[in-house]
Design a protein around this motif. Sequence first.
Motif, PDB file in Angstrom:
ATOM      1  N   PHE A   1       0.834  -1.196   0.000  1.00  0.00           N
ATOM      2  CA  PHE A   1       0.000   0.000   0.000  1.00  0.00           C
ATOM      3  C   PHE A   1       0.871   1.248   0.000  1.00  0.00           C
ATOM      4  CE2 PHE A   1      -2.871  -3.236   1.554  1.00  0.00           C
ATOM      5  CZ  PHE A   1      -4.031  -2.932   0.856  1.00  0.00           C
ATOM      6  N   LYS A   2       0.515   2.229  -0.803  1.00  0.00           N
ATOM      7  CA  LYS A   2       1.246   3.483  -0.903  1.00  0.00           C
ATOM      8  C   LYS A   2       0.269   4.647  -0.735  1.00  0.00           C
ATOM      9  CE  LYS A   2       4.952   1.268  -2.065  1.00  0.00           C
ATOM     10  NZ  LYS A   2       5.977   1.037  -1.106  1.00  0.00           N
ATOM     11  N   MET A   3       0.730   5.699  -0.073  1.00  0.00           N
ATOM     12  CA  MET A   3      -0.074   6.910   0.088  1.00  0.00           C
ATOM     13  C   MET A   3       0.307   7.895  -1.013  1.00  0.00           C
ATOM     14  SD  MET A   3      -2.101   6.439   2.619  1.00  0.00           S
ATOM     15  CE  MET A   3      -2.712   8.077   2.952  1.00  0.00           C
ATOM     16  N   LEU A   4      -0.693   8.462  -1.669  1.00  0.00           N
ATOM     17  CA  LEU A   4      -0.472   9.444  -2.712  1.00  0.00           C
ATOM     18  C   LEU A   4      -1.506  10.546  -2.559  1.00  0.00           C
ATOM     19  CD1 LEU A   4       1.056  10.248  -5.320  1.00  0.00           C
ATOM     20  CD2 LEU A   4      -0.663   8.972  -6.591  1.00  0.00           C
ATOM     21  N   LYS A   5      -1.032  11.730  -2.225  1.00  0.00           N
ATOM     22  CA  LYS A   5      -1.898  12.893  -2.031  1.00  0.00           C
ATOM     23  C   LYS A   5      -3.052  12.596  -1.066  1.00  0.00           C
ATOM     24  CE  LYS A   5      -0.759  15.015  -6.423  1.00  0.00           C
ATOM     25  NZ  LYS A   5      -1.234  15.665  -7.623  1.00  0.00           N
ATOM     26  N   GLY A   6      -2.725  11.891   0.013  1.00  0.00           N
ATOM     27  CA  GLY A   6      -3.711  11.609   1.046  1.00  0.00           C
ATOM     28  C   GLY A   6      -4.605  10.408   0.774  1.00  0.00           C
ATOM     29  N   TYR A   7      -4.420   9.727  -0.353  1.00  0.00           N
ATOM     30  CA  TYR A   7      -5.224   8.554  -0.690  1.00  0.00           C
ATOM     31  C   TYR A   7      -4.350   7.303  -0.619  1.00  0.00           C
ATOM     32  CZ  TYR A   7      -8.689  11.829  -2.436  1.00  0.00           C
ATOM     33  OH  TYR A   7      -9.613  12.843  -2.540  1.00  0.00           O
ATOM     34  N   LYS A   8      -4.923   6.213  -0.153  1.00  0.00           N
ATOM     35  CA  LYS A   8      -4.198   4.961  -0.003  1.00  0.00           C
ATOM     36  C   LYS A   8      -4.502   4.063  -1.210  1.00  0.00           C
ATOM     37  CE  LYS A   8      -3.600   1.236   3.346  1.00  0.00           C
ATOM     38  NZ  LYS A   8      -4.060   0.714   4.645  1.00  0.00           N
TER      39      LYS A   8
ATOM     40  N   GLU B   1      -3.375   0.409  -3.353  1.00  0.00           N
ATOM     41  CA  GLU B   1      -2.635  -0.841  -3.348  1.00  0.00           C
ATOM     42  C   GLU B   1      -1.892  -0.957  -4.670  1.00  0.00           C
ATOM     43  OE1 GLU B   1      -3.086  -5.614  -2.526  1.00  0.00           O
ATOM     44  OE2 GLU B   1      -4.876  -4.460  -2.987  1.00  0.00           O
TER      45      GLU B   1
END
Length: 153
Positions: free
Chosen positions: A41-48, A50
């Motif tokens: 899982f990675k966070m990008l601009k506050g969204y998680k 997969e």
Amino acid sequence: EPGWAGLRVWAVEVYGREVNNTVPTVLHLQDPVKYFHNGGFKMLKGYKFEVAAEVVNLDRSILITGDSETFEDDWQGLHTVNIGKSVMDMRYVRVENCGQRDVMGKYCVHFHLSETCPECIFKGLSIVNSAQSAITIHGTHESIVEQNVIWRS
């Protein structure tokens, strides 16, 4: 030594297992992989999100192709469209070198103002090298668009 020993990872994944021989759940590589690929899982601009690798088959027994000689120079490929009260049903076909960059309406596969059309189907398509949106649907309802793969769009 198990019967699958010595096979490359791609051979196990693509071709499956040998008859009456169990495929391992863990594979050990002799050499490190050539490229790094994120996973988990990675966070990008506050969204998680997969992130996971997938193996897909882009080949199909039927090929619809645009001109491969000039496609990467002019980005003007073939396009298909279903317009109005007609029906288009494309299943398990590879469409490549398609779409026309910066030309509205010239998409690889396109349902255009077909109203209610449950017989309109794009299923199992492999769309490769698209210069425009690979699949476009507008003004069309109850159509089926599923199990498609898009690569290099």
